[in-house]
Design an enzyme around this catalytic site. Sequence first.
Site, PDB file in Angstrom:
ATOM      1  N   ASN A 147       0.841  -1.194   0.000  1.00 55.33           N
ATOM      2  CA  ASN A 147       0.000   0.000   0.000  1.00 55.33           C
ATOM      3  C   ASN A 147       0.877   1.245   0.000  1.00 55.33           C
ATOM      4  OD1 ASN A 147       0.547  -0.906   2.688  1.00 55.33           O
ATOM      5  ND2 ASN A 147      -1.095   0.351   3.523  1.00 55.33           N
ATOM      6  N   CYS A 173      -4.077   0.765  -2.480  1.00 51.16           N
ATOM      7  CA  CYS A 173      -3.951  -0.484  -1.725  1.00 51.16           C
ATOM      8  C   CYS A 173      -2.894  -1.409  -2.334  1.00 51.16           C
ATOM      9  CB  CYS A 173      -5.272  -1.244  -1.739  1.00 51.16           C
ATOM     10  SG  CYS A 173      -6.603  -0.447  -0.849  1.00 51.16           S
ATOM     11  N   GLU A 196      -3.082  -4.550  -3.101  1.00 51.31           N
ATOM     12  CA  GLU A 196      -3.576  -5.431  -4.169  1.00 51.31           C
ATOM     13  C   GLU A 196      -3.536  -4.721  -5.512  1.00 51.31           C
ATOM     14  OE1 GLU A 196      -4.879  -4.731  -1.253  1.00 51.31           O
ATOM     15  OE2 GLU A 196      -6.194  -6.320  -0.508  1.00 51.31           O
ATOM     16  N   CYS A 242     -10.261  -4.897   0.018  1.00 56.45           N
ATOM     17  CA  CYS A 242     -11.382  -3.951   0.014  1.00 56.45           C
ATOM     18  C   CYS A 242     -12.197  -4.104  -1.279  1.00 56.45           C
ATOM     19  CB  CYS A 242     -10.866  -2.516   0.164  1.00 56.45           C
ATOM     20  SG  CYS A 242     -10.252  -1.785  -1.359  1.00 56.45           S
ATOM     21  N   CYS A 254     -10.528  -3.028  -4.618  1.00 56.51           N
ATOM     22  CA  CYS A 254      -9.509  -3.980  -5.090  1.00 56.51           C
ATOM     23  C   CYS A 254     -10.144  -5.245  -5.641  1.00 56.51           C
ATOM     24  CB  CYS A 254      -8.539  -4.322  -3.972  1.00 56.51           C
ATOM     25  SG  CYS A 254      -7.443  -2.936  -3.613  1.00 56.51           S
TER      26      CYS A 254
HETATM   27  N1  THU Z   1      -5.310  -1.408   2.465  1.00 58.57           N
HETATM   28  C1  THU Z   1      -4.731  -2.256   1.566  1.00 58.57           C
HETATM   29  O1  THU Z   1      -3.623  -2.006   1.079  1.00 58.57           O
HETATM   30  N2  THU Z   1      -5.420  -3.368   1.206  1.00 58.57           N
HETATM   31  C2  THU Z   1      -6.615  -3.746   1.729  1.00 58.57           C
HETATM   32  O2  THU Z   1      -7.171  -4.745   1.320  1.00 58.57           O
HETATM   33  C3  THU Z   1      -7.226  -2.935   2.797  1.00 58.57           C
HETATM   34  C4  THU Z   1      -6.627  -1.603   3.010  1.00 58.57           C
HETATM   35  C5  THU Z   1      -4.544  -0.236   2.890  1.00 58.57           C
HETATM   36  C6  THU Z   1      -5.069   1.088   2.409  1.00 58.57           C
HETATM   37  C7  THU Z   1      -4.517   2.035   3.445  1.00 58.57           C
HETATM   38  O3  THU Z   1      -3.181   2.381   3.080  1.00 58.57           O
HETATM   39  C8  THU Z   1      -4.439   1.192   4.715  1.00 58.57           C
HETATM   40  O4  THU Z   1      -4.532  -0.161   4.290  1.00 58.57           O
HETATM   41  C9  THU Z   1      -5.553   1.496   5.704  1.00 58.57           C
HETATM   42  O5  THU Z   1      -6.797   1.407   5.109  1.00 58.57           O
END
Ligand code: THU
Length: 139
Positions: free
Chosen positions: A46, A57, A59, A90, A93
């Site tokens: 992320n 994110c 993913e 999320c 993604c």
């Molecule tokens: N985040 C991800 O990278 N992947 C996910 O599936 C859930 C959320 C990140 C986004 C943000 O940088 C942090 O987690 C908090 O939401």
Amino acid sequence: MDLHDREERLLELARAAMERAYAPYSGFAVGAAVMTDTGHMYAGCNIENASYGLSNCAERTAVFHMVMAGEHAVTAIAVIAGTLQPVSPCGACRQVLAEFGSAGVPVFMANSRGDIRRVTLGELLPYAFSGEDMDAHEE
Ligand code: THU
């Protein structure tokens, strides 16, 4: 490569990617990795921004990494974070992953404690919107 090997290799790569997370605002590091039909793997972390809504994110970073390498066919996905339960991608993604992977693609959700939840992309996002929906549209 059998499913167990794919899972181990993808999770190892996702774990390493988590170390690269740029998450100074949430403090929540996430790593992801996708495997393609050529057997290659692409990792992502992320990447946050001071303008919070611009954060990307792990993913999606992994998918963009794959596309930039010239590949489009995802055959397995792994995602990991330091959560109590295996971390779950999320909604945004899920839609991006569904663009490049079919419903049967395995998704390995994990945490740093070694817990793993195994589902498919179709289970994560049933009735995904796809390009075919647009082919079938009426004027
Ligand atoms: N985040 C991800 O990278 N992947 C996910 O599936 C859930 C959320 C990140 C986004 C943000 O940088 C942090 O987690 C908090 O939401």
